[in-house]
Design a protein around this motif. Structure first.
Motif, PDB file in Angstrom:
ATOM      1  N   PHE A  11       3.948   1.736   3.062  1.00 26.75           N
ATOM      2  CA  PHE A  11       4.016   1.515   4.519  1.00 26.75           C
ATOM      3  C   PHE A  11       2.645   1.148   5.076  1.00 26.75           C
TER       4      PHE A  11
ATOM      5  N   ALA B  60       2.546  -0.556   8.608  1.00 22.13           N
ATOM      6  CA  ALA B  60       2.708   0.359   9.733  1.00 22.13           C
ATOM      7  C   ALA B  60       1.423   1.136   9.996  1.00 22.13           C
TER       8      ALA B  60
ATOM      9  N   ALA C  19      -0.593   5.273   2.370  1.00 20.89           N
ATOM     10  CA  ALA C  19       0.350   4.225   2.754  1.00 20.89           C
ATOM     11  C   ALA C  19       0.470   3.173   1.665  1.00 20.89           C
TER      12      ALA C  19
ATOM     13  N   ASP D  61       5.714   6.232  12.301  1.00 24.47           N
ATOM     14  CA  ASP D  61       6.967   5.859  12.965  1.00 24.47           C
ATOM     15  C   ASP D  61       6.985   6.366  14.396  1.00 24.47           C
TER      16      ASP D  61
ATOM     17  N   TYR E 265      -4.644   8.205   5.549  1.00 26.02           N
ATOM     18  CA  TYR E 265      -3.389   7.459   5.663  1.00 26.02           C
ATOM     19  C   TYR E 265      -3.428   6.105   4.952  1.00 26.02           C
TER      20      TYR E 265
ATOM     21  N   ARG F 215       4.197   9.023   6.919  1.00 22.05           N
ATOM     22  CA  ARG F 215       5.135   7.970   7.303  1.00 22.05           C
ATOM     23  C   ARG F 215       5.811   8.325   8.633  1.00 22.05           C
TER      24      ARG F 215
END
Lengths: 480, 246
Positions: B96, B99, B91, B64, B87, B60
């Motif tokens: 997330f 993202a 996620a 970001d 990922y 995460r």
């Protein structure tokens, strides 16, 4: 067989292992055995090349692989319904279906069925499921002798040994060792080996053929597994190379097949995909020499199907781990695995060695012993197994998932927590790097504790005076 | 085009020369690369060792830190593969996914960025040495870099590229595998080193310093006289040579 069965009832046979020593210890012993390493390297290397060349011939291999995966996933999703359909079809065709919750129940059913025939000897077709439940040992305890008829299984049985590979159970033996085993032990089990036996492969095969022929003609009960079961017709399918299977499946009066519930395919049409995937992936052949199929029983013969769960339903309930149930036991993942090639099959302490064993055994048996806890870590996650798997089991992802469920040591937990704390803020990382930079000359040539495994054979890299991020800040990204 | 460098914690801490080489190389090709200082680690070590929650947190953090860039260049096959392969799954659990869907497709291995984004294979490098290339498992089977690194090396002036036997076999590093299974790991590396020495190469090149640290540590212990270099360092070398050695 004189070996003691140490597996817990209801689980997967531990093949003589207590489970107290983890995979790293077992593997460390194996890797020092230079004869074993030579045998394994030669054998896995040969099969690996053969597989690669016959797979490369097919323009639609990836398509076949995806089809195999999709058919298995579909079947597993509706496994309950397909199993009932199979039971009805087998019964309709004159067979008897038995349901076994675990190894103990399966062994009890098979032992009872053999006893009911009044026979004390059975011939066996090579079968992973019966090894998983330790059937030979259970039969032995009931006064019944099981004779293995697959050449490699025969070598293992005569040598009072354990299989070390799914497809080639005696892969850890070379031909001079096999000659030795035949000369010493064949007579204890039946027709002795000829006195002039050489280690020529043809001579060894002929000795086994003569030894087994008597057995086939005189034994009235056979036990097999199956590669596939077809729900729509109740047909069972066995693929093999030697013809011993065909003998066992047709000659005896009673046939008992012990099959894992995940071996199901809905229709005959689905079989087409797997008859292409399996031989190319396992023996590296375009087609296997013998494919036997049977539906129920013909007059004068009896057929019993024992459907084995033994932990499979629990695996099926696991979102990530369930893909291991797609496995068709081809052993391509073993042959390509650099860890298996050096550790050998025995180090895994299970009938399922190699990468597939490292994800299947801890799921079927749980992670209660040191050995079973260490299996998900018996991989460098190099990904070669996933690449060759004909049903696209993402073994590395399942390994990582199982690692997350394993119990970790206190020191490791502390180290990982510390690393996590450092990585949480880049400022902490920068400070840790500066501290490392200042102490760079203090790093010993031999590291302490578990890290000593590294410095036994490797030098530690020199810690630089300045980290990249400090260089970036100091020079404004190299502009100053 | 806003381009960020994800140096990776291993390179940042132990192999800063690789990061400097990436910066030098990209600047020479007219790309101004940014280094977001908030970056730390991709979470691979934690995830692969069984510390999933920490891995999810670091994933995460990564998305970001690198949000908003047009490209993120990674000089490490295994960290790149962690981001691209794992990922999306992490996620989904961590909530997330959006993202990750936004940032992860913009993450490139150095060789992918050079060939697929910039469209160059001749990067103007000069390195008059005999070199063999180890593809590393995650560059090969995770990122599917294929022959990209070899194509880049073949264009380097003076460089003689010799094939490595059994190149696709793992060197036995595998992160904590090397510590948890030291005997098997060492046996794997022993075979890798023998194959490297058989090539007669002066330099072993790879696109991942973790594997090079493992193989290089064994080569150094055996005093084999072969040095290891990251692909970026060879590609950054010009006449007169200033390839950094370790």
């Amino acid at each position: 067989m004189t070996s003691t069965f140490l597996g817990m009832p209801g689980t997967v046979s531990m093949m003589g292992y207590s489970g107290k020593e983890g995979f790293p210890d077992n593997a460390a012993k194996a890797v020092r055995n230079s004869q074993l390493r030579f045998n394994l390297r030669k054998a896995t290397g040969t099969i690996r090349e053969r597989r690669a060349s016959v797979v490369a011939e097919l323009p639609d291999w990836q398509g076949l692989r995806q089809a195999g995966k999709a058919i298995k996933d579909h079947t597993l999703r509706d496994l309950d319904a397909y199993l009932v359909q199979l039971e009805e079809a087998v019964t309709e065709a004159g067979g008897h279906v038995h349901w076994a919750r675990d190894a103990a129940e399966a062994n009890r059913i098979v032992t009872g069925l053999v006893k009911a025939t009044g026979e004390t000897q059975v011939v066996k077709v090579k079968s992973m499921a019966t090894q998983e439940i330790g059937l030979n040992e259970a039969l032995h305890d009931a006064g019944i002798t099981a004779y293995e008829t697959d050449l490699a299984e025969l070598i293992v049985q005569l040598g009072d040994d354990w299989p070390s590979h799914i497809l080639v159970p005696a892969i850890h033996r070379n031909r001079s060792e096999i000659r030795e085993i035949f000369v010493r032990h064949m007579a204890e089990w039946g027709r002795p080996a000829p006195e002039t036996l050489t280690d020529d492969p043809a001579a060894l095969a002929e000795a086994a053929r003569l030894h087994l022929r008597e057995r086939f003609l005189s034994t009235k009960v056979a036990i097999s597994g199956a590669n596939f079961m077809i729900a729509e017709t109740g047909t069972l399918v066995v693929l093999e190379s030697e013809g011993n299977g065909r003998m066992c499946l047709t000659l005896p009066e009673t046939l008992i097949s012990v099959v894992g519930i995940e071996k199901l395919l809905p229709t005959w049409r689905d079989l087409e995909v797997f008859l292409q995937l399996l031989p190319r992936s396992s023996t590296g052949e375009r087609m296997n020499p013998y494919t036997s199929m049977w539906t129920g029983a013909t007059e004068g013969q009896e057929f019993h199907l024992v459907l084995l769960d033994n932990g499979r339903t629990d695996v099926l309930a696991d979102k990530v781990g369930r893909q291991a149930l797609r496995c068709i036991r081809c052993s391509a993942c073993l042959n390509v695995c650099p860890v298996y090639e050096r550790a050998g099959g025995h180090a895994y302490g299970s009938v399922y060695p190699g990468p597939i064993g490292a994800i299947l055994t801890p799921q079927l048996r749980g992670m209660g012993t040191e050995l079973d806890r260490s299996l998900p870590f018996a991989s460098s996650l190099c990904g070669a197994c996933y690449e060759v798997c004909p049903v696209a089991i993402d073994i590395p992802t399942v390994l990582v998932e199982l690692r997350a469920r394993a119990r970790h040591g206190v020191a490791e937990r502390a180290g990982m927590a510390a690393a996590g704390w450092v990585f949480k803020r880049s400022g902490r990382l920068a400070r840790a790097q500066r501290m490392g930079g200042r102490m760079r000359r203090l790093v010993p040539k031999r590291l302490p504790g578990p890290l000593g495994g590294w410095t036994d054979t490797r030098d530690v890299p020199a810690i630089p005076k300045e980290s990249f991020r400090d260089w970036w800040t100091r020079t404004d990204g190299g502009n100053r | 085009m806003r381009v960020a460098l994800f140096i990776t914690c291993v390179n940042d801490t132990l192999f800063p020369g690789t990061g400097k080489a990436v910066v030098t190389l990209l600047r020479r090709l007219g790309v101004d690369v940014d280094f977001p200082e908030a970056q730390t680690c991709c979470g691979q070590m934690h995830l692969n060792t069984g510390y999933r929650d920490e891995g999810v947190r670091l994933a995460r953090r990564f998305v970001d830190v690198f949000a908003g860039y047009d490209a993120v260049v990674v000089p490490s096959g295994s960290c790149g593969a962690m981001v691209r392969e794992h990922y999306p799954r992490l996620a989904e659990e961590g909530g997330f996914a959006a993202a990750v869907a936004e940032t992860v497709p913009k993450v490139y291995d150095l060789s992918e960025f050079l060939i697929d984004v910039l469209g160059v294979t001749d990067v103007g490098a000069h390195f008059p040495h005999k070199v063999t290339y180890h593809p590393t498992c995650h560059s090969l089977r995770g990122l599917h870099l294929g022959d990209r690194p070899a194509r880049l090396l073949q264009e380097v002036k003076g460089l003689e590229l010799v094939p490595l036997p059994a190149a696709e076999q793992c060197c036995g590093f595998g992160g904590t595998f090397a510590v948890k299974n030291p005997d098997i790991s060492a046996a794997m590396c022993g075979d890798k080193v023998r194959n490297i020495l058989d090539t007669g190469a002066e330099v072993l090149c790879a696109a991942d310093n973790s594997c090079l640290m493992h193989i290089g540590g064994t080569l150094s212990r055996q005093k084999a006289g072969v040095r290891v270099m990251h692909l970026a360092e060879i590609l950054a070398s010009t006449e007169p040579e200033h390839g950094e050695s370790r």
